[in-house]
Motif scaffolding. Sequence first.
Motif, PDB file in Angstrom:
ATOM      1  N   MET A  49     -44.449  44.087 -33.037  1.00  0.00           N
ATOM      2  CA  MET A  49     -44.239  43.057 -32.023  1.00  0.00           C
ATOM      3  C   MET A  49     -42.781  43.048 -31.581  1.00  0.00           C
ATOM      4  O   MET A  49     -41.866  43.252 -32.382  1.00  0.00           O
ATOM      5  N   SER A  50     -42.563  42.804 -30.278  1.00  0.00           N
ATOM      6  CA  SER A  50     -41.199  42.735 -29.772  1.00  0.00           C
ATOM      7  C   SER A  50     -40.534  41.453 -30.247  1.00  0.00           C
ATOM      8  O   SER A  50     -41.197  40.476 -30.590  1.00  0.00           O
ATOM      9  N   LEU A  51     -39.218  41.466 -30.245  1.00  0.00           N
ATOM     10  CA  LEU A  51     -38.467  40.287 -30.670  1.00  0.00           C
ATOM     11  C   LEU A  51     -38.484  39.218 -29.581  1.00  0.00           C
ATOM     12  O   LEU A  51     -38.592  39.537 -28.390  1.00  0.00           O
ATOM     13  N   PRO A  52     -38.339  37.966 -29.968  1.00  0.00           N
ATOM     14  CA  PRO A  52     -38.233  36.902 -28.961  1.00  0.00           C
ATOM     15  C   PRO A  52     -36.991  37.097 -28.112  1.00  0.00           C
ATOM     16  O   PRO A  52     -36.045  37.791 -28.510  1.00  0.00           O
ATOM     17  N   THR A  53     -36.976  36.492 -26.942  1.00  0.00           N
ATOM     18  CA  THR A  53     -35.782  36.516 -26.092  1.00  0.00           C
ATOM     19  C   THR A  53     -34.579  35.998 -26.882  1.00  0.00           C
ATOM     20  O   THR A  53     -34.689  35.028 -27.638  1.00  0.00           O
ATOM     21  N   TYR A  54     -33.450  36.664 -26.721  1.00  0.00           N
ATOM     22  CA  TYR A  54     -32.231  36.232 -27.422  1.00  0.00           C
ATOM     23  C   TYR A  54     -31.872  34.814 -26.979  1.00  0.00           C
ATOM     24  O   TYR A  54     -31.833  34.505 -25.786  1.00  0.00           O
ATOM     25  N   VAL A  55     -31.602  33.954 -27.942  1.00  0.00           N
ATOM     26  CA  VAL A  55     -31.250  32.558 -27.668  1.00  0.00           C
ATOM     27  C   VAL A  55     -29.864  32.274 -28.241  1.00  0.00           C
ATOM     28  O   VAL A  55     -29.655  32.414 -29.452  1.00  0.00           O
ATOM     29  N   PRO A  56     -28.891  31.888 -27.428  1.00  0.00           N
ATOM     30  CA  PRO A  56     -27.551  31.562 -27.949  1.00  0.00           C
ATOM     31  C   PRO A  56     -27.602  30.378 -28.921  1.00  0.00           C
ATOM     32  O   PRO A  56     -28.442  29.476 -28.782  1.00  0.00           O
ATOM     33  N   LEU A  57     -26.709  30.392 -29.881  1.00  0.00           N
ATOM     34  CA  LEU A  57     -26.631  29.315 -30.868  1.00  0.00           C
ATOM     35  C   LEU A  57     -26.446  27.953 -30.195  1.00  0.00           C
ATOM     36  O   LEU A  57     -26.990  26.944 -30.652  1.00  0.00           O
ATOM     37  N   GLU A  58     -25.697  27.913 -29.101  1.00  0.00           N
ATOM     38  CA  GLU A  58     -25.429  26.649 -28.420  1.00  0.00           C
ATOM     39  C   GLU A  58     -26.715  25.993 -27.912  1.00  0.00           C
ATOM     40  O   GLU A  58     -26.855  24.765 -27.943  1.00  0.00           O
ATOM     41  N   VAL A  59     -27.654  26.805 -27.462  1.00  0.00           N
ATOM     42  CA  VAL A  59     -28.927  26.275 -26.965  1.00  0.00           C
ATOM     43  C   VAL A  59     -29.705  25.627 -28.106  1.00  0.00           C
ATOM     44  O   VAL A  59     -30.267  24.537 -27.969  1.00  0.00           O
ATOM     45  N   VAL A  60     -29.719  26.298 -29.260  1.00  0.00           N
ATOM     46  CA  VAL A  60     -30.411  25.745 -30.426  1.00  0.00           C
ATOM     47  C   VAL A  60     -29.771  24.421 -30.837  1.00  0.00           C
ATOM     48  O   VAL A  60     -30.473  23.432 -31.094  1.00  0.00           O
ATOM     49  N   SER A  61     -28.452  24.391 -30.891  1.00  0.00           N
ATOM     50  CA  SER A  61     -27.734  23.176 -31.303  1.00  0.00           C
ATOM     51  C   SER A  61     -28.012  22.010 -30.364  1.00  0.00           C
ATOM     52  O   SER A  61     -28.140  20.859 -30.806  1.00  0.00           O
ATOM     53  N   GLU A  62     -28.130  22.285 -29.072  1.00  0.00           N
ATOM     54  CA  GLU A  62     -28.367  21.224 -28.093  1.00  0.00           C
ATOM     55  C   GLU A  62     -29.781  20.681 -28.173  1.00  0.00           C
ATOM     56  O   GLU A  62     -30.016  19.485 -27.942  1.00  0.00           O
ATOM     57  N   ARG A  63     -30.746  21.534 -28.511  1.00  0.00           N
ATOM     58  CA  ARG A  63     -32.146  21.106 -28.448  1.00  0.00           C
ATOM     59  C   ARG A  63     -32.660  20.458 -29.726  1.00  0.00           C
ATOM     60  O   ARG A  63     -33.602  19.653 -29.673  1.00  0.00           O
ATOM     61  N   LEU A  64     -32.093  20.790 -30.860  1.00  0.00           N
ATOM     62  CA  LEU A  64     -32.609  20.217 -32.112  1.00  0.00           C
ATOM     63  C   LEU A  64     -32.600  18.690 -32.108  1.00  0.00           C
ATOM     64  O   LEU A  64     -33.588  18.067 -32.521  1.00  0.00           O
ATOM     65  N   PRO A  65     -31.529  18.022 -31.649  1.00  0.00           N
ATOM     66  CA  PRO A  65     -31.565  16.545 -31.633  1.00  0.00           C
ATOM     67  C   PRO A  65     -32.600  15.983 -30.668  1.00  0.00           C
ATOM     68  O   PRO A  65     -33.048  14.843 -30.833  1.00  0.00           O
ATOM     69  N   LEU A  66     -32.993  16.740 -29.644  1.00  0.00           N
ATOM     70  CA  LEU A  66     -34.034  16.290 -28.722  1.00  0.00           C
ATOM     71  C   LEU A  66     -35.411  16.421 -29.366  1.00  0.00           C
ATOM     72  O   LEU A  66     -36.282  15.563 -29.187  1.00  0.00           O
ATOM     73  N   ILE A  67     -35.581  17.484 -30.125  1.00  0.00           N
ATOM     74  CA  ILE A  67     -36.865  17.723 -30.782  1.00  0.00           C
ATOM     75  C   ILE A  67     -37.076  16.750 -31.934  1.00  0.00           C
ATOM     76  O   ILE A  67     -38.179  16.262 -32.170  1.00  0.00           O
ATOM     77  N   PHE A  68     -35.984  16.449 -32.642  1.00  0.00           N
ATOM     78  CA  PHE A  68     -36.050  15.546 -33.799  1.00  0.00           C
ATOM     79  C   PHE A  68     -35.170  14.326 -33.539  1.00  0.00           C
ATOM     80  O   PHE A  68     -34.018  14.269 -33.975  1.00  0.00           O
TER      81      PHE A  68
END
Length: 358
Positions: free
Chosen positions: A1-20
Motif C-alpha cells: 500500500m502507498s503511504l498517506p499524503t505527507y502531513v506537516p507536524l504543524e497541521v497535526v498540532s493544530e487539529r488535535l485540539p479540535l478533534i479532542f
Amino acid sequence: MSLPTYVPLEVVSERLPLIFPEGTPNRAYCIRDLAASTVFTALYIGAVEGSGRYLGPVHVYRMTEEQSVLANDFDRQAYSSGVLKKSYQAGDTRWYADNTREPIRDETLRDGLVAVGAVLRREDLPTTSSAPRYALKTDFAALFDPALTGPSLEALIAAFQTAHLSKSALTRVSIMLSGAAGSAASVLVTFPSKETRSLAPGPSSIITKAVVEDFASRFLESPAVLWLSESGNKVVARDDKLAAMIGLKIEADKNLPDLILVDLGSKDPLLVFVEVVATDGAITERRQEAIFKLTDTAGFPRSHITFLTAYQDRGSAGFKKTVSALAWGSFAWFASEPENIVHLREGTTTAARLSDLL
C-alpha cells in the motif's frame, strides 16, 4: 500500500485540539506536543489501520528535524524500517531522548489515543515483544488530510467524535463547549426560588451557575441560596430573611465562601459552603476551620455543616492545582459530570474496609 499524503507536524498540532475538545478524557495526553509528534510519525511511516504497518515508540523518540522534512516515500519507508536498527542514523537533531519511550507508550498511546478510540493496538504480540504494535484508525488518520478544511473537516471531526467518544465523554464535551461559548457574555443564574441574577462573564460565573441550577437540584431536597458572591462585585445575592430564620448572621466583611446553599428538606437545615474554582481557592482545611468558627458562633452543630469545591472538569487546571489541598470530609463536584460527586471521606477510629464503603 502507498503511504498517506505527507502531513506537516504543524497541521497535526493544530487539529488535535479540535478533534479532542475540552471535556475529552485524558485530553492533555491527546493534544500535547508529544501526541502531535506521535500522530505525525504514524502518518509519516504509514502506520494506519489496514496497511500492515505499525508504529512503536522508537519511531517517535528517534525522529529528527532532518528526517521529518523528507517527504518522499522512499525516505519515509527507509526510516520506518531502518530506525528499528540500533546503528541507524536519521540525522543529528533528535526530537526526544530514549527515556521518552514510557511517556509515549503509557500516556500518549495507552491512556490517551488508544483509550479514546483513535489508535488501535495489536493484541497478537507478547507483552514483552519490542515489535511495533500501534496504528492510527482509518477515520482518525483521515482527519489530517491537508486538503480537508472548513465545513468538510468539521463534519468529519463530528462524525469521529460521535463514533469513538463514549456517551459520558460526549456529554462532558458538550457541557464544556457550551460553557466556553458563554464565557464572553454575562451569565444569567436562576435560583431555586425562580429569581434570576446576572453575573459578570467568566469561568467562575459559569461554574457558579452550574452549582445553583444543577448541583442544588440533584443533591439537595429543598435547596435555597443564602449567599452568592463574585470577584469585582462581592455581594451579588444575600437572603438575610432566610438566614435570620435559621439563625445564621451573614456579614460581608467576614471570610465567607463564594456561595452558601441551604437544604430545608429536613427539620434541621443543612448548610453547604461552596468554593468555586476556575484557577484557585478550594475548600482547604484552613478554609474549613475558618468557616466552622462562624457556624460555631451562630450555634450550628458541625453535623449540619458541609463543604463543596466546584470545578468545571476533572481535567481542568484548577482541579489539578488544588486537589492535593482539598479538606478531608468535604466534597468535590464537576460541572461537566453533574450526576457524580467525590467525597473525601475522613478516617475514623474504626477501620473500614472497601466492602463497607460500597
